[in-house]
Design a protein around this motif. Structure first.
Motif, short mmCIF file in Angstrom:
data_model
loop_
_atom_site.label_atom_id
_atom_site.label_comp_id
_atom_site.label_asym_id
_atom_site.label_seq_id
_atom_site.Cartn_x
_atom_site.Cartn_y
_atom_site.Cartn_z
N SER A 5 0.82 -1.17 0.02
CA SER A 5 -0.04 0.01 -0.04
C SER A 5 1.07 1.50 -0.03
N LEU A 6 0.54 2.17 -0.85
CA LEU A 6 1.54 3.31 -1.01
C LEU A 6 0.80 4.42 0.01
N ASN A 7 -0.56 4.51 0.00
CA ASN A 7 -1.21 5.60 0.34
C ASN A 7 -1.92 5.23 1.80
N VAL A 8 -3.09 4.66 1.67
CA VAL A 8 -3.84 4.35 3.02
C VAL A 8 -4.34 2.67 2.89
N ALA A 9 -3.98 2.25 4.19
CA ALA A 9 -4.72 0.82 4.36
C ALA A 9 -5.50 0.92 5.67
N GLY A 10 -6.35 0.19 5.58
CA GLY A 10 -7.20 0.17 6.92
C GLY A 10 -8.57 -0.61 7.01
N THR A 11 -9.35 -0.58 7.73
CA THR A 11 -10.52 -1.06 7.75
C THR A 11 -11.55 -0.47 9.01
N GLY A 12 -12.64 -0.97 8.91
CA GLY A 12 -13.90 -0.52 9.83
C GLY A 12 -15.14 -0.08 9.13
N PHE A 13 -15.53 1.23 9.21
CA PHE A 13 -16.74 1.82 8.80
C PHE A 13 -16.80 2.04 7.53
N ASP A 14 -15.57 2.62 6.86
CA ASP A 14 -15.30 2.83 5.54
C ASP A 14 -15.30 1.66 4.62
N ASP A 16 -16.71 -1.19 5.40
CA ASP A 16 -18.40 -1.57 5.37
C ASP A 16 -19.20 -0.91 4.47
N ILE A 17 -18.87 0.38 4.44
CA ILE A 17 -19.70 1.11 3.35
C ILE A 17 -19.40 0.78 1.87
N LEU A 18 -18.02 0.40 1.48
CA LEU A 18 -17.45 0.00 0.18
C LEU A 18 -18.22 -1.42 -0.24
N LEU A 19 -18.24 -2.20 0.73
CA LEU A 19 -18.89 -3.65 0.68
C LEU A 19 -20.30 -3.50 0.24
N LEU A 20 -20.94 -2.73 1.15
CA LEU A 20 -22.47 -2.63 0.91
C LEU A 20 -22.77 -1.76 -0.45
N GLU A 21 -21.72 -0.88 -0.60
CA GLU A 21 -22.09 -0.14 -2.29
C GLU A 21 -21.75 -0.98 -3.32
N SER A 22 -21.03 -2.10 -3.09
CA SER A 22 -20.67 -3.13 -4.22
C SER A 22 -22.08 -3.98 -4.36
N CYS A 134 -1.44 -5.88 14.01
CA CYS A 134 -2.95 -5.76 14.44
C CYS A 134 -3.74 -6.95 14.28
N SER A 135 -4.81 -7.26 15.06
CA SER A 135 -5.87 -8.28 14.79
C SER A 135 -7.26 -7.70 15.30
N VAL A 136 -8.18 -8.17 14.60
CA VAL A 136 -9.65 -7.45 14.75
C VAL A 136 -10.61 -8.57 15.13
N LYS A 137 -11.60 -8.07 15.98
CA LYS A 137 -12.60 -9.11 16.29
C LYS A 137 -13.68 -8.27 16.27
N PRO A 138 -15.07 -8.45 15.77
CA PRO A 138 -15.14 -9.62 14.62
C PRO A 138 -14.19 -9.40 13.53
N GLU A 139 -14.12 -10.64 12.91
CA GLU A 139 -13.13 -10.59 11.89
C GLU A 139 -13.63 -9.67 10.72
N VAL A 140 -12.91 -9.05 9.80
CA VAL A 140 -13.23 -8.03 8.94
C VAL A 140 -12.36 -7.99 7.50
N GLN A 141 -13.02 -7.46 6.67
CA GLN A 141 -12.24 -7.12 5.40
C GLN A 141 -11.34 -5.89 5.52
#
Length: 167
Positions: A5-14, A16-22, A134-141
């Motif tokens: 990743s050159l710019n930004v990597a992450g997870t969470g609300f953002d 979740d929006i992308l997955l629903l949008e698709s 980092c680890s995330v619970k519940p698991e996430v994309q």
């Protein structure tokens, strides 16, 4: 985790929006699709627990709305996540939007869109670092520069001078 990743990597609300949008793209188009996904995601909001180790020293366990590792300033088509970040400063910025009461979310999101997220010191934490586990619970994309990957845990490390640009 072998993803770059050159710019930004992450997870969470953002993400979740992308997955629903698709999913909604089958029925809706353009910015209407994105804003519909945003509104639905607001009402189905899910905080996740992040266990994070920074630079092999600091350990954090925090319920968060968003976790981003920023080397660049913007993500998601121009959303200002970390205006203090620079591609060439040798560090990443870890940005956490921590769990907050629902009634604060609209104000925080408006500040986020206006590039004033760091003013929300009660709910936004920023750490400058070179390495994160980092680890995330519940698991996430997760997203790495907009590409979605399934990574319930990950290791990220800044590789200084890892990209040669010819001009």
């Amino acid at each position: 985790n072998e993803k770059r990743s050159l710019n930004v990597a992450g997870t969470g609300f953002d993400v979740d929006i992308l997955l629903l949008e698709s999913k909604l793209r089958k029925f809706l188009s353009g910015s209407f699709c994105y804003y519909t996904a945003l509104i639905i995601t607001l009402f189905t909001l899910q905080f996740r627990n992040f266990t994070i180790k920074i630079d092999d020293k600091t350990e954090i366990s925090e319920d968060c709305l968003i976790m981003s590792l920023a080397n660049g300033k913007y993500f998601g088509g121009g959303m200002p996540i970390s205006l203090d970040s620079r591609l060439d400063d040798g560090v990443m910025d870890l940005i956490l939007i921590t769990k907050l009461p629902f009634y604060h979310i609209p104000r925080v999101l408006i500040k986020f869109m206006k590039g004033r997220l760091q003013e929300e010191t009660r709910f936004v934490k920023t750490y400058r670092c070179k390495k994160v586990e980092c680890s995330v619970k519940p698991e996430v994309q997760m997203q790495t520069d907009g590409e979605i990957h399934f990574m319930p845990s990950f290791k990220a490390e800044l590789i200084e001078n890892g990209l040669t640009v010819f001009y």
